[in-house]
Design a protein around this motif. Structure first.
Motif, PDB file in Angstrom:
ATOM      1  N   ALA A   1      15.744  51.016  36.095  1.00 59.14           N
ATOM      2  CA  ALA A   1      15.918  52.289  37.232  1.00 59.14           C
ATOM      3  C   ALA A   1      13.978  52.119  37.216  1.00 59.14           C
ATOM      4  CB  ALA A   1      16.469  53.154  36.077  1.00 59.14           C
ATOM      5  N   VAL A   2      13.007  52.311  36.078  1.00 54.31           N
ATOM      6  CA  VAL A   2      12.034  53.303  36.361  1.00 54.31           C
ATOM      7  C   VAL A   2      11.408  51.829  36.926  1.00 54.31           C
ATOM      8  CG1 VAL A   2       9.949  53.224  35.090  1.00 54.31           C
ATOM      9  CG2 VAL A   2      12.146  54.125  34.602  1.00 54.31           C
ATOM     10  N   ARG A   3      11.144  50.724  36.640  1.00 54.12           N
ATOM     11  CA  ARG A   3      10.764  49.730  37.891  1.00 54.12           C
ATOM     12  C   ARG A   3      10.762  49.562  39.198  1.00 54.12           C
ATOM     13  NH1 ARG A   3      11.530  44.184  34.957  1.00 54.12           N
ATOM     14  NH2 ARG A   3      10.463  45.237  34.048  1.00 54.12           N
ATOM     15  N   TRP A   4      12.563  49.534  39.415  1.00 50.86           N
ATOM     16  CA  TRP A   4      12.610  50.294  40.883  1.00 50.86           C
ATOM     17  C   TRP A   4      11.840  51.072  41.786  1.00 50.86           C
ATOM     18  CZ3 TRP A   4      15.250  53.021  43.756  1.00 50.86           C
ATOM     19  CH2 TRP A   4      15.674  52.620  45.164  1.00 50.86           C
TER      20      TRP A   4
ATOM     21  N   THR B   1      -2.317  68.203  48.628  1.00 52.50           N
ATOM     22  CA  THR B   1      -1.558  66.755  47.809  1.00 52.50           C
ATOM     23  C   THR B   1      -1.235  65.716  48.988  1.00 52.50           C
ATOM     24  OG1 THR B   1      -0.142  68.332  46.473  1.00 52.50           O
ATOM     25  CG2 THR B   1       0.508  65.733  46.329  1.00 52.50           C
ATOM     26  N   ASP B   2      -2.397  64.299  48.508  1.00 54.66           N
ATOM     27  CA  ASP B   2      -2.669  63.621  48.992  1.00 54.66           C
ATOM     28  C   ASP B   2      -1.220  62.900  47.965  1.00 54.66           C
ATOM     29  OD1 ASP B   2      -2.630  60.745  49.899  1.00 54.66           O
ATOM     30  OD2 ASP B   2      -4.488  60.730  49.182  1.00 54.66           O
ATOM     31  N   VAL B   3      -0.068  62.469  49.531  1.00 58.52           N
ATOM     32  CA  VAL B   3       0.938  62.051  49.072  1.00 58.52           C
ATOM     33  C   VAL B   3       1.219  60.328  48.891  1.00 58.52           C
ATOM     34  CG1 VAL B   3       3.772  61.750  49.939  1.00 58.52           C
ATOM     35  CG2 VAL B   3       2.600  63.861  50.441  1.00 58.52           C
ATOM     36  N   PRO B   4       0.929  60.624  49.501  1.00 59.18           N
ATOM     37  CA  PRO B   4       0.675  58.460  49.312  1.00 59.18           C
ATOM     38  C   PRO B   4      -0.024  58.373  47.664  1.00 59.18           C
ATOM     39  CG  PRO B   4       0.260  58.456  51.009  1.00 59.18           C
ATOM     40  CD  PRO B   4       0.266  59.884  50.587  1.00 59.18           C
ATOM     41  N   GLN B   5      -1.195  58.182  47.779  1.00 63.58           N
ATOM     42  CA  GLN B   5      -1.768  58.794  46.353  1.00 63.58           C
ATOM     43  C   GLN B   5      -0.781  59.289  45.098  1.00 63.58           C
ATOM     44  OE1 GLN B   5      -4.714  57.360  45.936  1.00 63.58           O
ATOM     45  NE2 GLN B   5      -3.769  57.121  43.548  1.00 63.58           N
ATOM     46  N   ALA B   6       0.047  60.402  45.137  1.00 63.33           N
ATOM     47  CA  ALA B   6       0.260  60.457  43.957  1.00 63.33           C
ATOM     48  C   ALA B   6       1.442  59.723  43.807  1.00 63.33           C
ATOM     49  CB  ALA B   6       0.963  61.897  44.410  1.00 63.33           C
ATOM     50  N   LEU B   7       1.997  59.644  44.241  1.00 64.18           N
ATOM     51  CA  LEU B   7       2.802  57.874  44.417  1.00 64.18           C
ATOM     52  C   LEU B   7       2.303  56.959  43.918  1.00 64.18           C
ATOM     53  CD1 LEU B   7       4.991  57.641  48.012  1.00 64.18           C
ATOM     54  CD2 LEU B   7       5.866  59.257  46.108  1.00 64.18           C
ATOM     55  N   ARG B   8       0.669  57.020  44.627  1.00 67.67           N
ATOM     56  CA  ARG B   8       0.260  56.028  43.886  1.00 67.67           C
ATOM     57  C   ARG B   8       0.018  55.730  42.696  1.00 67.67           C
ATOM     58  NH1 ARG B   8      -1.929  55.197  48.776  1.00 67.67           N
ATOM     59  NH2 ARG B   8      -1.568  53.634  50.246  1.00 67.67           N
ATOM     60  N   ASP B   9      -0.245  56.885  41.788  1.00 66.13           N
ATOM     61  CA  ASP B   9      -0.464  57.347  40.742  1.00 66.13           C
ATOM     62  C   ASP B   9       0.837  57.405  39.681  1.00 66.13           C
ATOM     63  OD1 ASP B   9      -3.232  58.073  41.551  1.00 66.13           O
ATOM     64  OD2 ASP B   9      -2.798  60.099  41.565  1.00 66.13           O
ATOM     65  N   TRP B  10       1.540  57.927  39.732  1.00 70.60           N
ATOM     66  CA  TRP B  10       2.443  57.943  39.541  1.00 70.60           C
ATOM     67  C   TRP B  10       3.032  56.061  38.798  1.00 70.60           C
ATOM     68  CZ3 TRP B  10       7.802  55.422  39.665  1.00 70.60           C
ATOM     69  CH2 TRP B  10       8.525  55.984  38.772  1.00 70.60           C
ATOM     70  N   ALA B  11       3.476  55.566  40.155  1.00 72.89           N
ATOM     71  CA  ALA B  11       3.470  54.136  39.843  1.00 72.89           C
ATOM     72  C   ALA B  11       3.022  53.570  38.830  1.00 72.89           C
ATOM     73  CB  ALA B  11       3.281  53.808  41.183  1.00 72.89           C
ATOM     74  N   ASP B  12       1.663  53.932  39.088  1.00 75.42           N
ATOM     75  CA  ASP B  12       0.328  52.966  37.511  1.00 75.42           C
ATOM     76  C   ASP B  12      -0.037  54.117  36.573  1.00 75.42           C
ATOM     77  OD1 ASP B  12      -0.681  51.410  39.584  1.00 75.42           O
ATOM     78  OD2 ASP B  12      -2.716  52.733  40.090  1.00 75.42           O
ATOM     79  N   ASP B  13       1.134  54.934  36.094  1.00 76.68           N
ATOM     80  CA  ASP B  13       1.568  55.446  35.265  1.00 76.68           C
ATOM     81  C   ASP B  13       1.509  55.498  34.083  1.00 76.68           C
ATOM     82  OD1 ASP B  13       1.445  57.657  32.829  1.00 76.68           O
ATOM     83  OD2 ASP B  13       0.251  59.333  33.667  1.00 76.68           O
ATOM     84  N   ALA B  14       1.628  54.629  33.145  1.00 75.38           N
ATOM     85  CA  ALA B  14       2.805  53.896  32.000  1.00 75.38           C
ATOM     86  C   ALA B  14       3.305  54.649  31.509  1.00 75.38           C
ATOM     87  CB  ALA B  14       2.051  52.882  31.348  1.00 75.38           C
TER      88      ALA B  14
ATOM     89  N   ASP C   1       7.472  55.533  30.313  1.00 73.67           N
ATOM     90  CA  ASP C   1       8.371  55.822  29.543  1.00 73.67           C
ATOM     91  C   ASP C   1       9.388  57.414  28.631  1.00 73.67           C
ATOM     92  OD1 ASP C   1       6.961  53.427  28.362  1.00 73.67           O
ATOM     93  OD2 ASP C   1       5.560  54.631  26.863  1.00 73.67           O
ATOM     94  N   THR C   2       8.097  58.522  29.517  1.00 71.16           N
ATOM     95  CA  THR C   2       9.223  59.594  29.750  1.00 71.16           C
ATOM     96  C   THR C   2      10.293  59.640  30.502  1.00 71.16           C
ATOM     97  OG1 THR C   2       7.181  60.833  29.526  1.00 71.16           O
ATOM     98  CG2 THR C   2       8.812  62.198  30.111  1.00 71.16           C
ATOM     99  N   ALA C   3      10.458  58.756  31.685  1.00 68.41           N
ATOM    100  CA  ALA C   3      10.971  58.120  32.770  1.00 68.41           C
ATOM    101  C   ALA C   3      12.241  57.711  31.668  1.00 68.41           C
ATOM    102  CB  ALA C   3      10.811  57.559  33.754  1.00 68.41           C
ATOM    103  N   MET C   4      12.277  56.763  31.022  1.00 65.65           N
ATOM    104  CA  MET C   4      13.193  55.357  30.583  1.00 65.65           C
ATOM    105  C   MET C   4      13.594  56.452  29.284  1.00 65.65           C
ATOM    106  SD  MET C   4      11.561  52.261  30.635  1.00 65.65           S
ATOM    107  CE  MET C   4       9.154  51.809  30.344  1.00 65.65           C
TER     108      MET C   4
END
Length: 139
Positions: free
Chosen positions: A33-36, A74-87, A91-94
């Motif tokens: 789910a998190v990978r998706w 807020t830079d929405v695309p950058q916030a999405l990229r930052d979330w996608a790169d934050d292990a 872990d918290t989401a999983m």
């Protein structure tokens, strides 16, 4: 005990009340789910703020390119990229999903927002749920 599957979705928000589901998926584990959601975050960020050299854009006059948002926005695309790169956030989401809690990430600027979410679906609900059941003939 873990649910059998997870419903994941990406939603675009325009203004405060206009909700546009972009994509939905079902996965078998919290990790999937998190990978998706991670893949969707990168995909949506690339659609909102594509690489100017991307082939699919073709030649674009520089006057048509997006400019960086003001420092207080807020830079929405950058916030999405930052979330996608934050292990650590993954872990918290999983962990949340493994404990049968929904996961939600939302980022927005002055005009639009993007939400990533995953919801654990218990086996008992899945076994009884029939989305094609004709409720008009219910007794």
């Amino acid at each position: 005990m873990s649910p059998d599957f997870y419903v994941c979705e990406v939603v675009l928000w325009a203004g405060r009340n206009h909700r546009f589901p972009l994509r939905e998926g079902w996965t078998a584990t919290p990790r999937l789910a998190v990978r998706w959601l991670q893949n969707e975050a990168v995909r949506v960020a690339g659609l909102i703020d594509p690489d100017p050299d991307a082939e699919w854009l073709g030649p674009i006059p520089s006057s048509r390119l997006l400019v960086s948002p003001a420092p207080d926005v807020t830079d929405v695309p950058q916030a999405l990229r930052d979330w996608a790169d934050d292990a650590a956030l993954h872990d918290t989401a999983m962990s949340d999903l493994s404990n049968r809690n929904p996961f939600h990430f939302h980022t927005r600027d002055r005009q639009t927002g993007v939400s990533l979410s995953a919801l654990p679906v218990p086996v008992a609900f899945a076994a009884d749920w029939d989305p094609f059941k004709d409720v008009s003939k219910a007794a």
